[in-house]
Design a protein around this motif. Structure first.
Motif, PDB file in Angstrom:
ATOM      1  N   PRO A  19       0.672  -1.251   0.252  1.00  0.00           N
ATOM      2  CA  PRO A  19      -0.035   0.091  -0.034  1.00  0.00           C
ATOM      3  C   PRO A  19       1.192   1.511   0.227  1.00  0.00           C
ATOM      4  O   PRO A  19       1.385   1.217   0.832  1.00  0.00           O
ATOM      5  CB  PRO A  19      -0.747   0.013   1.090  1.00  0.00           C
ATOM      6  N   ARG A  20       0.633   2.300  -0.702  1.00  0.00           N
ATOM      7  CA  ARG A  20       1.309   3.198  -0.903  1.00  0.00           C
ATOM      8  C   ARG A  20       0.836   4.299   0.735  1.00  0.00           C
ATOM      9  O   ARG A  20      -0.707   5.133   0.837  1.00  0.00           O
ATOM     10  CB  ARG A  20       0.841   4.041  -1.850  1.00  0.00           C
ATOM     11  N   SER A  21       1.929   5.199   0.714  1.00  0.00           N
ATOM     12  CA  SER A  21       1.508   5.853   2.240  1.00  0.00           C
ATOM     13  C   SER A  21       1.256   7.389   1.668  1.00  0.00           C
ATOM     14  O   SER A  21       2.180   7.818   0.434  1.00  0.00           O
ATOM     15  CB  SER A  21       3.359   5.635   3.085  1.00  0.00           C
ATOM     16  N   LEU A  22       0.404   7.756   1.823  1.00  0.00           N
ATOM     17  CA  LEU A  22      -0.562   8.712   1.440  1.00  0.00           C
ATOM     18  C   LEU A  22       0.136  10.519   1.247  1.00  0.00           C
ATOM     19  O   LEU A  22       0.264  10.766   3.385  1.00  0.00           O
ATOM     20  CB  LEU A  22      -1.711   9.067   1.053  1.00  0.00           C
ATOM     21  N   ASN A  23       0.665  11.137   0.965  1.00  0.00           N
ATOM     22  CA  ASN A  23       1.594  12.859   1.629  1.00  0.00           C
ATOM     23  C   ASN A  23       0.685  13.944   1.700  1.00  0.00           C
ATOM     24  O   ASN A  23      -0.263  13.575  -0.007  1.00  0.00           O
ATOM     25  CB  ASN A  23       2.776  12.848   1.007  1.00  0.00           C
ATOM     26  N   MET A  24      -0.617  13.924   2.514  1.00  0.00           N
ATOM     27  CA  MET A  24      -1.306  14.995   1.530  1.00  0.00           C
ATOM     28  C   MET A  24      -0.826  16.572   1.975  1.00  0.00           C
ATOM     29  O   MET A  24      -2.104  16.806   1.849  1.00  0.00           O
ATOM     30  CB  MET A  24      -2.888  15.007   3.024  1.00  0.00           C
ATOM     31  N   ARG A  25       0.541  16.134   2.254  1.00  0.00           N
ATOM     32  CA  ARG A  25       0.897  18.498   2.777  1.00  0.00           C
ATOM     33  C   ARG A  25       1.122  19.029   1.144  1.00  0.00           C
ATOM     34  O   ARG A  25       1.494  17.852  -0.427  1.00  0.00           O
ATOM     35  CB  ARG A  25       2.439  17.623   3.105  1.00  0.00           C
ATOM     36  N   LEU A  26       0.206  20.105   0.964  1.00  0.00           N
ATOM     37  CA  LEU A  26       0.427  21.153   0.239  1.00  0.00           C
ATOM     38  C   LEU A  26       2.097  21.294  -1.186  1.00  0.00           C
ATOM     39  O   LEU A  26       3.162  21.033   0.786  1.00  0.00           O
ATOM     40  CB  LEU A  26      -0.402  22.299   0.013  1.00  0.00           C
TER      41      LEU A  26
ATOM     42  N   PRO B  74      -3.843  30.854  -6.054  1.00  0.00           N
ATOM     43  CA  PRO B  74      -4.892  31.201  -5.798  1.00  0.00           C
ATOM     44  C   PRO B  74      -5.680  30.431  -5.170  1.00  0.00           C
ATOM     45  O   PRO B  74      -6.363  30.785  -3.921  1.00  0.00           O
ATOM     46  CB  PRO B  74      -4.658  32.283  -6.154  1.00  0.00           C
ATOM     47  N   TYR B  75      -6.271  29.652  -6.112  1.00  0.00           N
ATOM     48  CA  TYR B  75      -7.632  28.483  -6.035  1.00  0.00           C
ATOM     49  C   TYR B  75      -6.717  27.542  -4.367  1.00  0.00           C
ATOM     50  O   TYR B  75      -8.083  27.361  -4.543  1.00  0.00           O
ATOM     51  CB  TYR B  75      -6.921  27.929  -7.011  1.00  0.00           C
ATOM     52  N   SER B  76      -5.436  26.821  -4.206  1.00  0.00           N
ATOM     53  CA  SER B  76      -5.438  26.081  -3.644  1.00  0.00           C
ATOM     54  C   SER B  76      -5.882  27.352  -1.798  1.00  0.00           C
ATOM     55  O   SER B  76      -6.639  26.599  -0.888  1.00  0.00           O
ATOM     56  CB  SER B  76      -4.015  26.089  -3.085  1.00  0.00           C
ATOM     57  N   PHE B  77      -5.764  28.712  -2.311  1.00  0.00           N
ATOM     58  CA  PHE B  77      -6.800  29.779  -0.540  1.00  0.00           C
ATOM     59  C   PHE B  77      -7.292  29.403  -0.410  1.00  0.00           C
ATOM     60  O   PHE B  77      -8.243  29.380   1.107  1.00  0.00           O
ATOM     61  CB  PHE B  77      -5.511  30.821  -0.719  1.00  0.00           C
ATOM     62  N   ALA B  78      -8.008  30.111  -1.706  1.00  0.00           N
ATOM     63  CA  ALA B  78      -9.610  29.997  -1.342  1.00  0.00           C
ATOM     64  C   ALA B  78     -10.750  28.892  -1.797  1.00  0.00           C
ATOM     65  O   ALA B  78     -11.317  28.867  -0.702  1.00  0.00           O
ATOM     66  CB  ALA B  78     -10.574  30.124  -3.043  1.00  0.00           C
TER      67      ALA B  78
ATOM     68  N   ARG C  29     -12.588  28.702   2.412  1.00  0.00           N
ATOM     69  CA  ARG C  29     -14.142  28.051   1.891  1.00  0.00           C
ATOM     70  C   ARG C  29     -14.830  26.957   2.804  1.00  0.00           C
ATOM     71  O   ARG C  29     -15.413  26.550   4.148  1.00  0.00           O
ATOM     72  CB  ARG C  29     -14.455  27.485   0.583  1.00  0.00           C
ATOM     73  N   ASN C  30     -13.051  25.534   2.831  1.00  0.00           N
ATOM     74  CA  ASN C  30     -13.245  24.141   4.065  1.00  0.00           C
ATOM     75  C   ASN C  30     -13.130  24.786   5.563  1.00  0.00           C
ATOM     76  O   ASN C  30     -14.312  24.013   5.907  1.00  0.00           O
ATOM     77  CB  ASN C  30     -12.321  23.544   2.951  1.00  0.00           C
ATOM     78  N   SER C  31     -12.438  25.861   5.170  1.00  0.00           N
ATOM     79  CA  SER C  31     -12.083  26.109   7.091  1.00  0.00           C
ATOM     80  C   SER C  31     -13.473  27.422   7.767  1.00  0.00           C
ATOM     81  O   SER C  31     -13.816  26.513   8.244  1.00  0.00           O
ATOM     82  CB  SER C  31     -11.044  27.366   7.310  1.00  0.00           C
ATOM     83  N   LEU C  32     -14.366  27.387   6.939  1.00  0.00           N
ATOM     84  CA  LEU C  32     -15.634  28.279   7.336  1.00  0.00           C
ATOM     85  C   LEU C  32     -16.824  27.542   7.998  1.00  0.00           C
ATOM     86  O   LEU C  32     -17.643  27.500   8.442  1.00  0.00           O
ATOM     87  CB  LEU C  32     -16.218  29.242   5.917  1.00  0.00           C
ATOM     88  N   TYR C  33     -16.272  26.405   6.680  1.00  0.00           N
ATOM     89  CA  TYR C  33     -17.732  24.998   7.144  1.00  0.00           C
ATOM     90  C   TYR C  33     -17.180  24.068   7.841  1.00  0.00           C
ATOM     91  O   TYR C  33     -18.275  23.851   8.827  1.00  0.00           O
ATOM     92  CB  TYR C  33     -17.179  24.311   5.698  1.00  0.00           C
ATOM     93  N   ASP C  34     -15.735  24.398   8.269  1.00  0.00           N
ATOM     94  CA  ASP C  34     -15.080  23.374   9.886  1.00  0.00           C
ATOM     95  C   ASP C  34     -16.089  23.691  10.587  1.00  0.00           C
ATOM     96  O   ASP C  34     -15.852  24.005  11.701  1.00  0.00           O
ATOM     97  CB  ASP C  34     -14.173  22.922   8.771  1.00  0.00           C
ATOM     98  N   ARG C  35     -15.676  24.920  10.836  1.00  0.00           N
ATOM     99  CA  ARG C  35     -15.854  25.995  11.724  1.00  0.00           C
ATOM    100  C   ARG C  35     -17.273  26.426  11.886  1.00  0.00           C
ATOM    101  O   ARG C  35     -17.920  27.384  12.504  1.00  0.00           O
ATOM    102  CB  ARG C  35     -14.919  27.129  12.112  1.00  0.00           C
TER     103      ARG C  35
ATOM    104  N   ASP D  39      -0.973  14.764  -8.342  1.00  0.00           N
ATOM    105  CA  ASP D  39      -1.840  16.004  -9.278  1.00  0.00           C
ATOM    106  C   ASP D  39      -1.171  16.952  -8.813  1.00  0.00           C
ATOM    107  O   ASP D  39      -1.434  17.409  -7.585  1.00  0.00           O
ATOM    108  CB  ASP D  39      -3.275  15.565 -10.297  1.00  0.00           C
ATOM    109  N   HIS D  40      -1.952  18.037  -9.729  1.00  0.00           N
ATOM    110  CA  HIS D  40      -1.987  19.652  -8.506  1.00  0.00           C
ATOM    111  C   HIS D  40      -3.798  19.697  -9.104  1.00  0.00           C
ATOM    112  O   HIS D  40      -3.782  19.528  -9.804  1.00  0.00           O
ATOM    113  CB  HIS D  40      -0.891  20.144 -10.008  1.00  0.00           C
ATOM    114  N   LEU D  41      -3.608  21.082  -8.349  1.00  0.00           N
ATOM    115  CA  LEU D  41      -4.568  21.979  -8.190  1.00  0.00           C
ATOM    116  C   LEU D  41      -4.769  22.865  -9.386  1.00  0.00           C
ATOM    117  O   LEU D  41      -3.970  23.570 -10.313  1.00  0.00           O
ATOM    118  CB  LEU D  41      -5.000  22.740  -6.662  1.00  0.00           C
TER     119      LEU D  41
END
Length: 331
Positions: free
Chosen positions: A2-9, A17-21, A25-31, A168-170
């Motif tokens: 199994p491949r160990s997944l690197n989830m860091r940007l 800039p899309y990454s920040f947006a 958005r996800n942070s506002l939903y999480d909170r 892949d990339h964003l």
């Protein structure tokens, strides 16, 4: 292994800039700054991280077919690129109520092939779900392409990923709509296209594997074509990953005279069919075409070992909680 997944940007995505947006958005939903609507019936979301081509529609079909034997299942979609707005009933238990142009090709395709399932499209999925419950009597909602649609609460979040998503990339530099770190929101991960290549990952989530099986070439009436090896086709497609379709045909040793690739959700308005040739395409594409007798499509069944039991457990858990505490529909 199994491949160990690197989830860091990575560095490239950090400059995007899309990454920040997306993260904001996800942070506002999480909170819980952004409110969500919660339903009186269970909601199963099927989604992905990338733009198209992971097998979402096939997985929605697989789940809907199974649970339609027990519940009135309604598939809820936004109806991507449809020529209509607002709430639209595409089908009621298999009875088609709209044209593909009004519904969007993927929603219409699901309506055509699912006999005992309802399909509704609405850009406002909270409104669409309220219609499904109050007007149609839906008992289970499957949210098609719902991972990014966080406005609606879901009781089970199923996330499809492909092996190539891991590198892949964003957007706009890649095809990812969200970073890999968003996997933490999912309740389960489904690894697509195991029939092409077996692969695995290590994540702290339940992991299931999707296999496509029982490949068949069918005519416009759904009848399987016998002795496929005796025929030669012009192959065309307008889906999220056309190359995968062409590669599958080659793997099946289907004789291909020519390949024609269109962009995803292509409308086929000016597509000319010659009576001198046979054509083969995908189910998503064939529903947008007139009933030509010389056009065939590739069909298959999906198998995801263990997933249906996992989904059923979540539905049972929801119903038990609902019977003891009660829930109210938020429209």
């Amino acid at each position: 292994m199994p491949r160990s997944l690197n989830m860091r940007l990575n560095f490239l995505d950090l400059l995007n800039p899309y990454s920040f947006a997306v993260m904001l958005r996800n942070s506002l939903y999480d909170r819980k700054v952004f409110k969500v609507c919660k339903l009186s019936i269970p909601v199963i979301s099927v989604g992905n991280l990338c733009v198209g081509g992971t097998g979402k529609s096939s997985l929605v079909r697989y789940i809907a077919e199974h649970f339609s034997e027990k519940f009135h299942v309604c598939i809820l979609s936004r109806g991507y690129k449809r020529k209509s707005k607002g709430t639209l009933l595409v089908s009621h238990r298999g009875d088609i109520k709209a044209r593909w142009e009004e519904a969007g090709d993927e929603a219409f395709m699901l309506a055509k092939i699912l006999r005992n399932v309802s399909v509704v499209v609405d850009e406002n999925r909270c409104r669409g779900s309220s219609y499904a419950i109050n007007k149609l009597g839906a008992e289970l909602i499957i949210l098609d392409d719902g991972f990014q649609h966080r406005k609606m609460h879901r009781d089970l979040d199923l996330l499809l990923i492909r092996e190539k998503d891991l590198k892949d990339h964003l957007l706009p530099w890649g095809r990812l709509r969200e970073p890999l770190s968003s996997i933490v929101r999912a309740d389960a991960i489904i690894l697509s296209y195991q029939d092409i290549k077996e692969w695995d990952i290590e994540v702290p989530k339940p992991v299931f594997k999707l296999y496509r099986r029982e490949w068949k070439v069918r005519d416009i009436w759904g009848n399987p074509l016998k002795k496929v090896e005796d025929f030669e086709f012009i192959a065309f497609a307008g889906i999220g990953d056309n190359e995968q379709f062409f590669n599958t045909l080659e793997k099946m040793r289907i004789k291909i005279l020519k390949k024609i690739s269109f962009r995803d959700h292509y409308h086929y308005k000016n597509f000319e069919i010659s009576s001198k040739h046979l054509y083969i395409t995908t189910l998503k594409d064939v529903v947008k075409l007139p009933p030509y007798e010389n056009i065939y499509y590739l069909d298959y069944s999906v198998d995801v070992p263990g997933l249906l039991d996992f989904v059923e457990h979540a539905i049972i858990k929801f119903n038990r909680a609902g019977s003891s505490a009660g829930r109210a529909t938020d429209s």
